[in-house]
Design a protein around this motif. Structure first.
Motif, PDB file in Angstrom:
ATOM      1  N   UNK A   2      50.683  39.513  84.305  1.00  0.00           N
ATOM      2  CA  UNK A   2      50.209  40.622  85.349  1.00  0.00           C
ATOM      3  C   UNK A   2      49.344  41.297  83.832  1.00  0.00           C
ATOM      4  N   UNK A   3      48.373  41.597  83.982  1.00  0.00           N
ATOM      5  CA  UNK A   3      47.852  42.958  82.516  1.00  0.00           C
ATOM      6  C   UNK A   3      46.673  43.509  83.038  1.00  0.00           C
ATOM      7  N   UNK A   4      46.606  45.418  82.110  1.00  0.00           N
ATOM      8  CA  UNK A   4      45.046  45.797  82.139  1.00  0.00           C
ATOM      9  C   UNK A   4      44.410  45.552  81.425  1.00  0.00           C
ATOM     10  N   UNK A   5      42.871  44.680  82.372  1.00  0.00           N
ATOM     11  CA  UNK A   5      41.834  43.842  81.636  1.00  0.00           C
ATOM     12  C   UNK A   5      40.725  45.039  81.468  1.00  0.00           C
ATOM     13  N   UNK A   6      40.150  45.322  79.958  1.00  0.00           N
ATOM     14  CA  UNK A   6      39.414  45.997  80.276  1.00  0.00           C
ATOM     15  C   UNK A   6      38.053  44.563  80.225  1.00  0.00           C
ATOM     16  N   UNK A   7      37.013  44.331  81.370  1.00  0.00           N
ATOM     17  CA  UNK A   7      35.849  43.887  81.483  1.00  0.00           C
ATOM     18  C   UNK A   7      35.372  44.374  80.126  1.00  0.00           C
ATOM     19  N   UNK A   8      34.209  43.125  80.294  1.00  0.00           N
ATOM     20  CA  UNK A   8      32.827  42.593  79.302  1.00  0.00           C
ATOM     21  C   UNK A   8      32.055  44.365  79.769  1.00  0.00           C
ATOM     22  N   UNK A   9      32.262  44.041  81.176  1.00  0.00           N
ATOM     23  CA  UNK A   9      31.139  44.747  82.262  1.00  0.00           C
ATOM     24  C   UNK A   9      31.245  46.567  81.727  1.00  0.00           C
ATOM     25  N   UNK A  10      32.705  46.478  81.372  1.00  0.00           N
ATOM     26  CA  UNK A  10      33.767  48.363  81.277  1.00  0.00           C
ATOM     27  C   UNK A  10      33.990  48.520  81.988  1.00  0.00           C
ATOM     28  N   UNK A  11      34.406  47.728  82.675  1.00  0.00           N
ATOM     29  CA  UNK A  11      35.301  48.336  83.704  1.00  0.00           C
ATOM     30  C   UNK A  11      37.147  47.568  83.524  1.00  0.00           C
ATOM     31  N   UNK A  12      38.226  48.731  84.081  1.00  0.00           N
ATOM     32  CA  UNK A  12      38.983  48.516  84.137  1.00  0.00           C
ATOM     33  C   UNK A  12      39.756  48.300  84.777  1.00  0.00           C
ATOM     34  N   UNK A  13      41.355  46.823  85.460  1.00  0.00           N
ATOM     35  CA  UNK A  13      41.582  46.440  86.643  1.00  0.00           C
ATOM     36  C   UNK A  13      42.484  45.676  85.580  1.00  0.00           C
TER      37      UNK A  13
END
Lengths: 320, 320
Positions: A2-13
């Motif tokens: 599992x990981x909290x990922x900051x996407x290149x589009x700016x969304x955190x998930x």
């Protein structure tokens, strides 16, 4: 994992089923046991630094694999976040934290700590003394950043020192300076946050109650707000020093006339000595326990980020 | 007497028939023989500092009366411009230049040097060595301000140092640093002003030719322009120091993230040691002669201010 990922589009998930990070040369694989949410994480989530990848840089964990240093397996560790090239002039001058080619855990080009696993060079790791709990050890990185101030300014007895902003970092700065014997006035906007300093030998004051100007020889701006610098400029005495700890997405307005006429020194301050921070935790010189606002599971990381951004929150921890 | 007076309404005018200033306790009456126009005078003429009274703070003159120290009469002198109270904590700490109750010659609450006569405390006066001409001695005040830098920053051999802006003050800063053995790059926007550094051991460069960033360990901002600080921030190396000499009517924008992340130090710098400046002039270590753009009569003071404000002008002197 599992990981909290900051996407290149700016969304955190929160993402599950990710592969474990690959151990690079000289690196160790660490199973994260606890991680802390920092103001920088909240700024990154708003787009600061243009980072994409796994967020997080404050952690404690256990070494699961260290091909070059097998004796480290099983050690409980914290880790310095700057990963320098170790060959440029800056690195050779002993300033790897300022290596222009560095990556930075969870901040610049390197997946971070809000995950089941992370990798770091073994040189970055510091073993945690047995008497320091995970909930205390996770404060090592920001506590080291607070200790950095004492490396940069020679605070003499009798100097009037103020810490402006008693949030996540300011709380630690006050504790570090008090532990070093400095006479500190802690200035905040929230009675609740000032109340967390009960038992710490510091004078506390609401910012709105400080009517005078030019009152302090040293002012630490740990407000985390772009307007903090202007307030620090009002509070600092001629020939005084401002330590700037605030990084925010927007630039600040600086009264350069005041700076020149009153010969004020402004010093940027970032990462500090892990060894000193760990020693302070081990000796009980600094107790971060009152600063824990919540402990949540990594599964709740998205919600934890929202809680950490609330005005009353200090440190939100993620157990992994 | 004659004097160039900044009126409360903001108009600058040469006035004649004024009474001589009255000698206060501990003061001397000085007949001004030569005065220099500084960038600060030009800013004051635009409204900076809200000053009204006789303009001017760079001068050389002859003591005409000194009731408490009659032996000084006839001495050729220059004078420090800050007039401290000599009794507050700042004064007792030896920092009279930062006395909160100070007046400042031609800048704050004290008639200045673009006049036939001025008064100053005898403690402010320094005798000019015989081998230093009036045209050189009139540079003592800004030259002392340049020497101030060496009191504030410990410039080590091998450090890369840049002076950004080679106008009135920058020209002196370059000469002082070169005389101290520092390896200086002088950066300006005008080939003519860079050309004035011929014979001075410094590398010169047009600002537009400097493509790189983070090139210098120390950058002196002597641009006199609000955008100078941002350029200095681009040029300074991580862990480097910016000395800010620029005072302008408008505040500057500061990239605080860069300052914090790269742990840059920004130091405001104002007045400096007159004794060192006079020694440098007497020993020929600094020769300000190439910097004299024009010598005009006090009667032409209004016109002289206009000429001093032209882009090509360096130092316009007034003979009195």
């Amino acid at each position: 994992m599992r990981a909290l990922v900051m996407g290149a589009g700016g969304q955190l998930r929160l993402v599950t089923g990710l592969p474990r990070p690959v151990i690079g040369e000289g690196q160790a694989l660490i199973r994260v046991t606890m991680a802390g949410i920092c103001s920088t994480d909240l700024e990154i989530a708003k787009g600061y630094m243009g980072f994409d990848g796994v967020l997080g840089h404050e952690f404690v964990g256990v070494v699961e694999d260290a091909p070059g240093k097998p004796a480290m397996v099983g050690e409980r560790v914290v880790g310095e976040i700057n990963i320098p090239c170790r060959s440029c002039p800056m690195c050779k001058a002993g300033r790897g934290n300022h290596c222009p080619a560095r990556s930075v855990l969870g901040i610049v080009g390197k997946d971070g700590a809000f995950a089941d696993h992370l990798t770091l060079p073994v040189e970055n790791l510091h073993q945690v003394p047995d008497n320091v709990s995970d909930q205390a050890a996770v404060f090592t990185e920001p506590l080291a950043a607070a200790f950095r101030i004492l490396e940069q300014v020679d605070i003499q007895p009798g100097m009037r020192v103020a810490v402006l902003g008693v949030g996540r970092l300011g709380q630690l700065v006050v504790r570090v300076l008090v532990a070093a014997g400095v006479d500190v006035t802690s200035i905040g906007r929230s009675r609740e946050k000032l109340g967390l300093l009960e038992g710490v030998s510091t004078t506390t004051a609401l910012e709105s109650e400080i009517a005078g100007k030019a009152l302090y020889d040293v002012v630490v701006d740990s407000t985390g707000a772009p307007e903090g610098l202007a307030r620090a400029m009002e509070l600092v005495h001629p020939c005084g020093t401002i330590i700037l700890k605030t990084t925010v997405a927007s630039p600040a307005i600086l009264d350069t006339n005041r700076l020149v006429i009153d010969e004020i020194t402004l010093i940027g301050s970032r990462c500090g000595p892990f060894a000193k921070a760990l020693r302070a935790l081990a000796e009980g010189a600094v107790d971060p326990a009152p600063l824990v606002s919540a402990v949540m599971s990594l599964d709740q990381a998205e919600e934890a980020m929202r809680i950490a951004a609330m005005p009353g929150a200090i440190k939100v921890l993620l157990h992994v």
